[in-house]
Design an enzyme around this catalytic site. Sequence first.
Site, mmCIF file in Angstrom:
data_model
loop_
_atom_site.group_PDB
_atom_site.id
_atom_site.type_symbol
_atom_site.label_atom_id
_atom_site.label_comp_id
_atom_site.label_asym_id
_atom_site.label_seq_id
_atom_site.Cartn_x
_atom_site.Cartn_y
_atom_site.Cartn_z
ATOM 1 C CB ILE A 145 42.097 37.209 35.021
ATOM 2 C CG1 ILE A 145 42.627 37.271 33.575
ATOM 3 C CG2 ILE A 145 42.628 38.384 35.848
ATOM 4 C CD1 ILE A 145 42.134 38.463 32.778
ATOM 5 C CG ASN A 169 47.572 23.873 29.524
ATOM 6 O OD1 ASN A 169 46.908 24.878 29.268
ATOM 7 N ND2 ASN A 169 47.486 23.243 30.668
ATOM 8 C CG LEU A 211 36.514 24.634 34.702
ATOM 9 C CD1 LEU A 211 35.439 24.859 35.759
ATOM 10 C CD2 LEU A 211 37.558 23.639 35.184
ATOM 11 C CD GLU A 212 33.008 25.071 30.234
ATOM 12 O OE1 GLU A 212 32.437 24.847 31.315
ATOM 13 O OE2 GLU A 212 33.705 26.092 30.039
ATOM 14 C CG HIS A 227 35.628 30.254 39.968
ATOM 15 N ND1 HIS A 227 34.903 29.085 39.886
ATOM 16 C CD2 HIS A 227 35.658 30.768 38.716
ATOM 17 C CE1 HIS A 227 34.528 28.898 38.630
ATOM 18 N NE2 HIS A 227 34.965 29.907 37.900
ATOM 19 C CB CYS A 253 42.743 34.122 29.351
ATOM 20 S SG CYS A 253 43.397 35.448 30.375
ATOM 21 C CD GLU A 302 37.339 41.035 45.212
ATOM 22 O OE1 GLU A 302 36.377 40.785 45.962
ATOM 23 O OE2 GLU A 302 37.569 42.167 44.756
ATOM 24 C CB THR A 303 36.106 33.519 44.912
ATOM 25 O OG1 THR A 303 36.121 33.222 43.510
ATOM 26 C CG2 THR A 303 35.170 34.688 45.178
#
Length: 154
Positions: free
Chosen positions: A86, A117, A61-62, A92, A84, A89-90
């Site tokens: 990966i 990208n 995100l940065e 996010h 990267c 379970e959420t």
Amino acid sequence: MFGADKGKADRLDGKGLSIGIVQARWNDGITSALAQACKGELARLGVEPKDIDHVLVPGALEIPVALQAMAEKNRYDALVALGCVIRGETYHFELVANESAAGVTRVSLDYQLPVANVILTTENLEQAVARQTEKGVDAARVVVEMANLMEQIG
């Protein structure tokens, strides 16, 4: 797609190009391998090490804000985003994957500057490891090809 037919570029000459690389530290083993493969291929394509600026940021995100800062310097022919993400379970994963990609694309379009990208988005670590070298090489080839194309169009 992994292993897809990528075609062949007309011109992959990196001589005289200035390249900026932004690498996320999150999943550092993968992103460092991406960076090593990218810089190795840039060298093979004729980009001088002195013409490559490589910065680290905390995570995917940065990456866009660092790309934007580099683009504003108006001294790069192209930029590379290395990260990267990966799946966990959420939700996010989706947030980081989608928003980082949107930010990278926005920088490229806002500044009319090629940005490769290479923020990998994988289901697991094994998929990331399987892609780290090939995608790092791809990043170098993309930025060299696109920098040359933008000069030709310009």
